[in-house]
Design a protein around this motif. Sequence first.
Motif, PDB file in Angstrom:
ATOM      1  N   LYS A  34      -5.044 -45.676  -3.916  1.00  0.00           N
ATOM      2  CA  LYS A  34      -4.647 -47.006  -4.394  1.00  0.00           C
ATOM      3  C   LYS A  34      -4.896 -48.065  -3.322  1.00  0.00           C
ATOM      4  CE  LYS A  34      -0.773 -49.569  -6.394  1.00  0.00           C
ATOM      5  NZ  LYS A  34       0.665 -49.538  -6.749  1.00  0.00           N
ATOM      6  N   LEU A  35      -4.580 -47.706  -2.069  1.00  0.00           N
ATOM      7  CA  LEU A  35      -4.850 -48.620  -0.950  1.00  0.00           C
ATOM      8  C   LEU A  35      -6.338 -48.958  -0.883  1.00  0.00           C
ATOM      9  CD1 LEU A  35      -3.449 -48.270   2.670  1.00  0.00           C
ATOM     10  CD2 LEU A  35      -5.876 -48.647   2.291  1.00  0.00           C
ATOM     11  N   VAL A  36      -7.172 -47.934  -1.006  1.00  0.00           N
ATOM     12  CA  VAL A  36      -8.619 -48.118  -0.957  1.00  0.00           C
ATOM     13  C   VAL A  36      -9.084 -49.018  -2.101  1.00  0.00           C
ATOM     14  CG1 VAL A  36     -10.835 -46.914  -1.248  1.00  0.00           C
ATOM     15  CG2 VAL A  36      -9.097 -45.984   0.291  1.00  0.00           C
ATOM     16  N   GLU A  37      -8.623 -48.726  -3.298  1.00  0.00           N
ATOM     17  CA  GLU A  37      -9.031 -49.519  -4.466  1.00  0.00           C
ATOM     18  C   GLU A  37      -8.645 -50.982  -4.319  1.00  0.00           C
ATOM     19  OE1 GLU A  37      -8.899 -46.302  -8.126  1.00  0.00           O
ATOM     20  OE2 GLU A  37      -7.007 -47.063  -7.330  1.00  0.00           O
ATOM     21  N   GLU A  38      -7.421 -51.222  -3.881  1.00  0.00           N
ATOM     22  CA  GLU A  38      -6.950 -52.607  -3.770  1.00  0.00           C
ATOM     23  C   GLU A  38      -7.699 -53.349  -2.664  1.00  0.00           C
ATOM     24  OE1 GLU A  38      -2.751 -52.232  -3.250  1.00  0.00           O
ATOM     25  OE2 GLU A  38      -2.375 -51.887  -5.403  1.00  0.00           O
ATOM     26  N   TYR A  39      -7.968 -52.678  -1.567  1.00  0.00           N
ATOM     27  CA  TYR A  39      -8.678 -53.314  -0.452  1.00  0.00           C
ATOM     28  C   TYR A  39     -10.107 -53.670  -0.866  1.00  0.00           C
ATOM     29  CZ  TYR A  39     -10.232 -54.080   4.390  1.00  0.00           C
ATOM     30  OH  TYR A  39     -10.735 -54.628   5.553  1.00  0.00           O
ATOM     31  N   LEU A  40     -10.793 -52.731  -1.505  1.00  0.00           N
ATOM     32  CA  LEU A  40     -12.167 -52.991  -1.937  1.00  0.00           C
ATOM     33  C   LEU A  40     -12.212 -54.096  -2.988  1.00  0.00           C
ATOM     34  CD1 LEU A  40     -13.649 -49.372  -2.151  1.00  0.00           C
ATOM     35  CD2 LEU A  40     -13.914 -51.032  -0.308  1.00  0.00           C
ATOM     36  N   ALA A  41     -11.238 -54.091  -3.891  1.00  0.00           N
ATOM     37  CA  ALA A  41     -11.199 -55.129  -4.923  1.00  0.00           C
ATOM     38  C   ALA A  41     -11.057 -56.509  -4.295  1.00  0.00           C
ATOM     39  CB  ALA A  41     -10.054 -54.861  -5.894  1.00  0.00           C
ATOM     40  N   GLU A  42     -10.229 -56.622  -3.260  1.00  0.00           N
ATOM     41  CA  GLU A  42     -10.060 -57.896  -2.562  1.00  0.00           C
ATOM     42  C   GLU A  42     -11.357 -58.339  -1.888  1.00  0.00           C
ATOM     43  OE1 GLU A  42      -6.837 -57.565   0.141  1.00  0.00           O
ATOM     44  OE2 GLU A  42      -5.307 -57.348  -1.431  1.00  0.00           O
ATOM     45  N   CYS A  43     -12.228 -57.379  -1.577  1.00  0.00           N
ATOM     46  CA  CYS A  43     -13.526 -57.692  -0.973  1.00  0.00           C
ATOM     47  C   CYS A  43     -14.585 -58.000  -2.028  1.00  0.00           C
ATOM     48  CB  CYS A  43     -14.005 -56.524  -0.116  1.00  0.00           C
ATOM     49  SG  CYS A  43     -12.932 -56.112   1.270  1.00  0.00           S
ATOM     50  N   GLY A  44     -14.213 -57.926  -3.299  1.00  0.00           N
ATOM     51  CA  GLY A  44     -15.162 -58.170  -4.368  1.00  0.00           C
ATOM     52  C   GLY A  44     -16.049 -56.991  -4.678  1.00  0.00           C
ATOM     53  N   ILE A  45     -15.602 -55.790  -4.311  1.00  0.00           N
ATOM     54  CA  ILE A  45     -16.373 -54.572  -4.535  1.00  0.00           C
ATOM     55  C   ILE A  45     -15.784 -53.816  -5.717  1.00  0.00           C
ATOM     56  CG2 ILE A  45     -17.073 -52.347  -3.550  1.00  0.00           C
ATOM     57  CD1 ILE A  45     -16.912 -53.672  -0.781  1.00  0.00           C
ATOM     58  N   GLN A  46     -16.608 -53.549  -6.723  1.00  0.00           N
ATOM     59  CA  GLN A  46     -16.128 -52.814  -7.890  1.00  0.00           C
ATOM     60  C   GLN A  46     -15.877 -51.357  -7.534  1.00  0.00           C
ATOM     61  OE1 GLN A  46     -20.097 -53.564  -9.945  1.00  0.00           O
ATOM     62  NE2 GLN A  46     -19.680 -51.504 -10.726  1.00  0.00           N
ATOM     63  N   THR A  47     -14.864 -50.752  -8.125  1.00  0.00           N
ATOM     64  CA  THR A  47     -14.497 -49.376  -7.794  1.00  0.00           C
ATOM     65  C   THR A  47     -14.447 -48.497  -9.025  1.00  0.00           C
ATOM     66  OG1 THR A  47     -12.117 -49.774  -7.994  1.00  0.00           O
ATOM     67  CG2 THR A  47     -13.119 -50.157  -5.831  1.00  0.00           C
ATOM     68  N   GLN A  48     -14.565 -47.218  -8.773  1.00  0.00           N
ATOM     69  CA  GLN A  48     -14.485 -46.193  -9.813  1.00  0.00           C
ATOM     70  C   GLN A  48     -13.671 -45.038  -9.265  1.00  0.00           C
ATOM     71  OE1 GLN A  48     -18.329 -44.527 -10.711  1.00  0.00           O
ATOM     72  NE2 GLN A  48     -17.516 -42.926 -12.048  1.00  0.00           N
TER      73      GLN A  48
END
Length: 399
Positions: free
Chosen positions: A37-51
């Motif tokens: 969850k930490l990874v997903e939220e951090y990447l999302a804040e960077c504008g990086i889509q996650t799966q």
Amino acid sequence: MVITKDQFESYRDEVISIRRDIHAHPELGFQEERTAKLVEEYLAECGIQTQRVAKTGVVGLLHGSQPGRTLLLRADMDALPVQEETGLPFASQNPGVMHACGHDGHTAILLVAAKILAGMKNQLAGTVKFVFQPNEEIDGASYMVKEPGVLNDPPVDSSFALHLWSPIPSGKIGLQSGAVMAEMYIFKIKIIGRSGHSSTPQDCKDPILCACTVVQNLQSIQTREISALDPTNIIVGKIAAGTAANIIPDIAEIEGSMRYLYDGSDNSPQHPRKRFERLVAGICAAYGMDYELEFIPSNYTVINDEASVRFLKNHVLSHFADSTDIIPYHCMGGEDFSEFTNHNGIPGALVFVGTGNPSAGSDKPHHNAKFTIDEDTLLTGVKLHVFTALEYLSSKDKE
């Protein structure tokens, strides 16, 4: 495509903070829910889509401003079932679970590298996949690579990873082509005899006697059949047989592990597993015993692609390391990064980032209850990932 030393330094506190937060909240393989969850939220804040893949794995996808190749950068997230004894102020808050192998650092490094690259995406021609893998300690990569969107969609052209490594001094970087981390298999041997009373051994087939011969002779594979220059490690960790002192049992069981850096064909009679089976079969035949032999793969040999190593030395490490700081290195430890590279035919390399520093207390062995990392080496990892992506996606011809 320039990023300065001061720009990297501006991320020092952030990468240390992330690492300490993950270290304080370790999670075992396929249980990395908080970390994911930490990874997903951090990447999302960077504008990086996650799966989300393989239960707790995360893939972040960063598209550059122009089409091009696809690069995979991987970090592992899982901790170990170890009770921490470091005494650090950010020590594990989960009893019996600890980041004792550096995966907390790997995750923090790749997150910050992703943030920097996201801010430079207009300079990228191609795609970067940031892969955060669960359960590296027990072959989580084999599950991950089967998931859609990991090695395909778009297909990966090259893959790179790093490992913070306490046996190498801080400031040094271990890199060479060929086999750099060992293949590991668990073996289980069941020797099948015929039970009976110890007063009439002639009417029995004693599997314990046969098992003793097998154990003693297994060492001859690594000391008499294989060159000392080709590391092979065969360890018996468990022997079980019998129920009473005056009974010859039906079955004796032997379990252990094999590690080797052999990079030839699995079907070759020179392969360590082929030699192993030939020896077991021969001894059991000599004793008139039947046997069952099972090999359970843990991870495959990590083989660094020669062109990928050349690329790293010529175009990546030169940005932040002197040639004298780059040393050849391989070891008998296991790593499932091979699933992202040679085992699936994808070129790439694993780099060892030295983190051994007695003054920082980071010279303890991996998986030790007092293991920690030299946090000054975290930025080295960030630089490695960032420059790998920038250089790899800037030209198709670099080696």
